[in-house]
Design a protein around this motif. Structure first.
Motif, PDB file in Angstrom:
ATOM      1  N   VAL A   1      47.535  57.426  32.590  1.00  0.00           N
ATOM      2  CA  VAL A   1      48.160  56.846  33.785  1.00  0.00           C
ATOM      3  C   VAL A   1      47.724  57.606  35.035  1.00  0.00           C
ATOM      4  O   VAL A   1      47.445  57.002  36.081  1.00  0.00           O
ATOM      5  N   VAL A   2      47.658  58.923  34.940  1.00  0.00           N
ATOM      6  CA  VAL A   2      47.193  59.728  36.076  1.00  0.00           C
ATOM      7  C   VAL A   2      45.766  59.339  36.450  1.00  0.00           C
ATOM      8  O   VAL A   2      45.427  59.190  37.637  1.00  0.00           O
ATOM      9  N   VAL A   3      44.915  59.175  35.456  1.00  0.00           N
ATOM     10  CA  VAL A   3      43.534  58.751  35.717  1.00  0.00           C
ATOM     11  C   VAL A   3      43.523  57.378  36.393  1.00  0.00           C
ATOM     12  O   VAL A   3      42.762  57.149  37.347  1.00  0.00           O
ATOM     13  N   ALA A   4      44.370  56.456  35.925  1.00  0.00           N
ATOM     14  CA  ALA A   4      44.431  55.123  36.526  1.00  0.00           C
ATOM     15  C   ALA A   4      44.844  55.189  37.992  1.00  0.00           C
ATOM     16  O   ALA A   4      44.307  54.458  38.835  1.00  0.00           O
ATOM     17  N   VAL A   5      45.794  56.071  38.316  1.00  0.00           N
ATOM     18  CA  VAL A   5      46.224  56.232  39.709  1.00  0.00           C
ATOM     19  C   VAL A   5      45.078  56.771  40.561  1.00  0.00           C
ATOM     20  O   VAL A   5      44.805  56.255  41.659  1.00  0.00           O
ATOM     21  N   LEU A   6      44.400  57.799  40.076  1.00  0.00           N
ATOM     22  CA  LEU A   6      43.292  58.388  40.837  1.00  0.00           C
ATOM     23  C   LEU A   6      42.160  57.385  41.038  1.00  0.00           C
ATOM     24  O   LEU A   6      41.541  57.346  42.107  1.00  0.00           O
ATOM     25  N   VAL A   7      41.886  56.590  40.021  1.00  0.00           N
ATOM     26  CA  VAL A   7      40.843  55.567  40.147  1.00  0.00           C
ATOM     27  C   VAL A   7      41.230  54.550  41.215  1.00  0.00           C
ATOM     28  O   VAL A   7      40.409  54.150  42.055  1.00  0.00           O
ATOM     29  N   ALA A   8      42.491  54.109  41.211  1.00  0.00           N
ATOM     30  CA  ALA A   8      42.933  53.123  42.196  1.00  0.00           C
ATOM     31  C   ALA A   8      42.860  53.655  43.619  1.00  0.00           C
ATOM     32  O   ALA A   8      42.570  52.905  44.560  1.00  0.00           O
ATOM     33  N   LEU A   9      43.098  54.958  43.803  1.00  0.00           N
ATOM     34  CA  LEU A   9      43.126  55.547  45.149  1.00  0.00           C
ATOM     35  C   LEU A   9      41.744  55.910  45.679  1.00  0.00           C
ATOM     36  O   LEU A   9      41.571  56.039  46.891  1.00  0.00           O
ATOM     37  N   THR A  10      40.772  56.093  44.795  1.00  0.00           N
ATOM     38  CA  THR A  10      39.452  56.568  45.244  1.00  0.00           C
ATOM     39  C   THR A  10      38.317  55.629  44.865  1.00  0.00           C
ATOM     40  O   THR A  10      37.537  55.202  45.721  1.00  0.00           O
ATOM     41  N   LEU A  11      38.206  55.291  43.581  1.00  0.00           N
ATOM     42  CA  LEU A  11      37.082  54.466  43.152  1.00  0.00           C
ATOM     43  C   LEU A  11      37.202  53.039  43.679  1.00  0.00           C
ATOM     44  O   LEU A  11      36.188  52.433  44.060  1.00  0.00           O
ATOM     45  N   VAL A  12      38.410  52.490  43.707  1.00  0.00           N
ATOM     46  CA  VAL A  12      38.579  51.116  44.192  1.00  0.00           C
ATOM     47  C   VAL A  12      38.142  50.981  45.648  1.00  0.00           C
ATOM     48  O   VAL A  12      37.337  50.094  45.972  1.00  0.00           O
ATOM     49  N   PRO A  13      38.616  51.835  46.599  1.00  0.00           N
ATOM     50  CA  PRO A  13      38.118  51.689  47.973  1.00  0.00           C
ATOM     51  C   PRO A  13      36.625  51.985  48.098  1.00  0.00           C
ATOM     52  O   PRO A  13      35.951  51.416  48.969  1.00  0.00           O
ATOM     53  N   ALA A  14      36.096  52.854  47.231  1.00  0.00           N
ATOM     54  CA  ALA A  14      34.655  53.123  47.272  1.00  0.00           C
ATOM     55  C   ALA A  14      33.867  51.874  46.892  1.00  0.00           C
ATOM     56  O   ALA A  14      32.867  51.526  47.543  1.00  0.00           O
ATOM     57  N   LEU A  15      34.301  51.169  45.847  1.00  0.00           N
ATOM     58  CA  LEU A  15      33.617  49.942  45.452  1.00  0.00           C
ATOM     59  C   LEU A  15      33.821  48.840  46.483  1.00  0.00           C
ATOM     60  O   LEU A  15      32.933  48.006  46.691  1.00  0.00           O
ATOM     61  N   LEU A  16      34.977  48.835  47.140  1.00  0.00           N
ATOM     62  CA  LEU A  16      35.177  47.889  48.237  1.00  0.00           C
ATOM     63  C   LEU A  16      34.198  48.162  49.367  1.00  0.00           C
ATOM     64  O   LEU A  16      33.755  47.236  50.063  1.00  0.00           O
TER      65      LEU A  16
END
Length: 736
Positions: free
Chosen positions: A313-328
């Motif tokens: 879950v922690v990994v999922a939160v970090l991905v949503a906060l960093t990787l998602v805006p990066a891919l956007l």
């Protein structure tokens, strides 16, 4: 909080290649670690330290060197042809040959002949031989199993019906590896319908799969160090995929909304992470609290599963906060709707939909009726939970096509149901003057207890100070009378210890189930206290309200009881069990209730944060209390519904697992999300808020000054601050 996350989102958007590279390195490193790590092995940790049945197992391992208290066993059941007896010369010769051949195998500790042990039924039609191994079932090789199967086949050729129970040849459940694929496929369809864009649907799936890949690779890489396994990581895979999709979904949805509001791509990414990202952080924290709280239960396996899932879950939160805006940042326009990409004007209502607002207004007009309907409906579904029977389903729950089930039935027919749940008694005679006499006295007294059919001969360890024997009850392993018998035998211990100087402990599957159920029941209250208190404090900080967190806890209680009632109705009562591949209903696994409570609590708080945070945002920005409810539904209802359906789809995929616990958990979580998202959060929450009005957001002044301000609603983003390293940010309102 919102300002910090706003800057994080802006930075990830601008430095997108660096962020993507870092996540690629993490994924590659975890994968390399998993590929090179030694195979995980059992670390020897007791299932539940402290209970009597486990202490007895540990004592067996200590006093009987070279043997394993959890060693594999094979109970071979022989049934003579109609009109014959197993004692007939030809049948007896075949059985003697099987026992002798099985005893010669190098990993066999002993093979007990039914004719010398008195293991022949009164009518002479049925007998059983017990083969005990020196190692656990998981450590048996294919050669060991093939040797046993060969001897069984030879006895069958002699005309006997031969079935094998026990753990030696028990079929291992299917890994259920297709569950994730099923969940991902269903989630893709739901996302495509929700967003109407392949890119917008694919991005949450991509980031969720990356997050789960990192989590599962880490579990495999650290497996040999911490005693983890793929089974331990099942919950991490299940929850990591579900919350990973949901968290990315909320960020992408808010990004699309901010782009419709006229913000530039980088600004929209910052605002999406600053607002929806704040809800993601606190929703993730509630799930982590529930999972880490499993450590107070005292079951090492459950602790490992909880910690692994919390890490996912922690990994999922970090991905949503960093990787998602990066891919956007790489494809800033690809996730937008076709109308927006073509530059056509899109109204706010068209972008967010009005179905949620219409539903909210409907509930606001009839809050009492909706509230009563929700409570009554969930209350009825919760009624079966009062009949909950906990245990550890065994061979009786297997399909009749399996040899374990046929062996179980044959033993019950020939000897009585109790032969399928013998009690193992471990006698510690170190304090006795005459150890053998003490063991005989204890065996005689236990054999005379009401409900005991027979007692086997005692087997002593090499030192002669510890003995083992079995007591066969008259009732089945999951019968309440058998549980009462275990308690009655243990109640005789004090008197026998005074008379003989020796003491004893009772173990075996039935005794273990009783002890585990009692221990888990005792742990449930402190566990609930820990997670509820911590989560209420967290929600108090998030919403700055006294009544909203209390309402959230009440809704959770309704959801989890209704879900538990549904589990009992299907898996214990058998209602619709065949549709889910449950061939034999029976007791609910002892770990299931506390497992369900913890996970459902975290997920319930997830939707509470996502939905009510948007209402709080509208209220802080000046909306009246009823209008804030409508605004929250206008902006969040569609996405919350999509997120819930995705979670239901992911969890439903695990119902197809061959492992009973995974199947039960998958069903329980799926119906719990259904009840919580569509009944509690979508109906009960607005009804309660409508009745409370402005009082819903009441907070005493002294408490308001005491609590830290985390700004989850993004009030500080009304005039966004300049970003370090860049020019001044356009002074646009966060919402139009």
């Amino acid at each position: 909080m919102a300002t910090l996350l706003y800057r994080l989102g802006r930075t990830a958007f601008r430095r997108r290649w660096l962020v993507v590279l870092l996540w690629a390195v993490i994924l590659g490193g975890a994968g390399a670690g998993a590929a090179t790590a030694p195979a995980s092995s059992d670390d020897g940790t007791s299932f539940m330290p402290g209970i009597e049945a486990q202490k007895a197992f540990d004592l067996i391992g200590e006093r009987f060197p070279g043997t394993d208290a959890d060693g594999a066993t094979a109970r071979i059941v022989f049934v003579a042809p109609d009109g014959q007896k197993v004692t007939a010369s030809g049948n007896r010769a075949a059985i003697d040959a099987l026992v002798a051949e099985a005893a010669d195998e190098p990993r066999v500790l002993n093979a007990v002949n039914p004719f010398t042990a008195g293991a022949v039924s009164e009518d002479g039609a049925t007998a059983y031989a017990t083969v005990n191994y020196k190692v656990k079932a998981d450590d048996l090789t294919d050669t060991d199993k093939a040797a046993l199967e060969k001897t069984v086949d030879e006895a069958r050729r002699a005309g006997l019906t031969v079935e094998v129970g026990g753990t030696a040849l028990a079929e291992q459940p299917a890994a259920g590896g297709s569950a994730e694929s099923i969940g991902i496929g269903l989630a893709a369809v739901i996302l495509l319908i929700t967003f109407g864009s392949l890119a917008a649907a694919g991005l949450p799936l991509l980031t969720a799969v990356i997050g789960v890949g990192i989590s599962m690779a880490a579990v495999m890489a650290l497996g040999s160090v911490f005693g983890l396994s793929l089974t331990t990581g099942t919950l991490a895979s299940m929850l990591g995929l579900a919350v990973g999709i949901d968290y990315a979904l909320f960020v992408v949805s808010r990004y699309r909304e901010e782009r419709v509001n006229g913000h530039a791509p980088g600004e929209a990414a910052g605002l999406a992470v600053g607002t929806a990202g704040s809800a993601v952080v606190f929703a993730g924290l509630t799930v982590v609290i529930a999972l880490v709280g499993l450590t107070v239960v005292g079951v090492p396996m459950l602790t490992k599963m909880g910690l692994c899932a919390a890490g996912a879950v922690v990994v999922a939160v970090l991905v949503a906060l960093t990787l998602v805006p990066a891919l956007l940042g790489m494809w800033p326009n690809a996730v937008l709707s076709r109308r927006t990409r073509k530059g056509r004007p899109v109204s706010l209502s068209a972008a967010t939909g009005t179905g949620g607002a219409r539903w909210a207004r409907f509930v606001l007009r009839r809050p009492v009726a909706v509230l009563v309907a929700c409570v009554a409906g969930l209350g009825v579904l919760a009624l079966p939970a009062a009949s909950l029977e906990m245990g550890m389903p065994g061979a009786e729950s297997k399909p009749v096509s399996s040899t374990e089930r046929r062996a179980y039935d044959a033993l019950a027919d020939g000897f009585g149901a109790g032969f399928n749940g013998p009690l193992t008694v471990v006698v510690d005679a170190r304090g006795a003057v005459d150890g053998k006499a003490a063991v005989r006295e204890i065996a005689r007294e236990i054999g005379g207890t009401d409900g005991v059919v027979s007692v086997s001969s005692a087997r002593f360890n090499p030192a002669g100070d510890t003995a083992l024997f079995s007591a066969v009850p008259s009732t089945g392993p999951n019968d309440e009378h058998t549980k009462d018998l275990v308690r009655a035998i243990r109640s005789e211990r004090a008197a026998l210890e005074r008379d003989t100087g020796a003491t004893f402990e009772v173990t075996g599957s039935t005794a273990m189930n009783i002890d585990v159920a009692e221990a888990l029941q005792a742990a449930l209250v402190p566990y609930l206290a820990v997670i509820v208190v911590l989560a209420l404090l967290l929600l108090l900080v998030v919403f700055r309200s006294v009544l909203v967190p209390v309402k959230a806890a009440f809704g959770f209680l309704l959801s989890v009881l209704a879900a538990l009632g549904s589990v009992v109705a299907v898996f214990q009562w058998g209602w619709g069990a065949e549709l889910l591949g449950v061939e034999q209903p029976g007791p609910i696994m002892s770990l299931m209730p506390i497992f369900l409570v913890g996970i459902v609590f975290g997920l319930a708080m997830d939707y509470e944060v996502f939905l009510v945070a948007r209402m709080r945002e509208a209220y802080v920005h000046g909306d009246r209390a009823p209008d804030a409810v409508v605004s929250g539904f206008r902006h969040s209802a569609r996405v919350v519904v999509a997120a819930a359906v995705i979670m239901i789809a992911v969890f439903s995929g695990f119902i197809g697992s061959g492992e009973s616990m995974v199947k039960t958990i998958g069903f329980g979580l799926a119906v719990a999300v259904l009840f919580d998202a569509f009944v509690v959060r979508m109906a009960l929450v607005p009804a309660v808020l409508a009745l409370l009005g402005d009082r819903a957001w009441w907070l005493p002044g002294w408490l308001d000054r005491l609590l830290p301000r985390v700004d989850v609603e993004g009030a500080g983003l009304a005039t966004p601050p300049p970003v370090a390293g860049g020019g001044p940010v356009p002074q646009e309102p966060a919402r139009v």
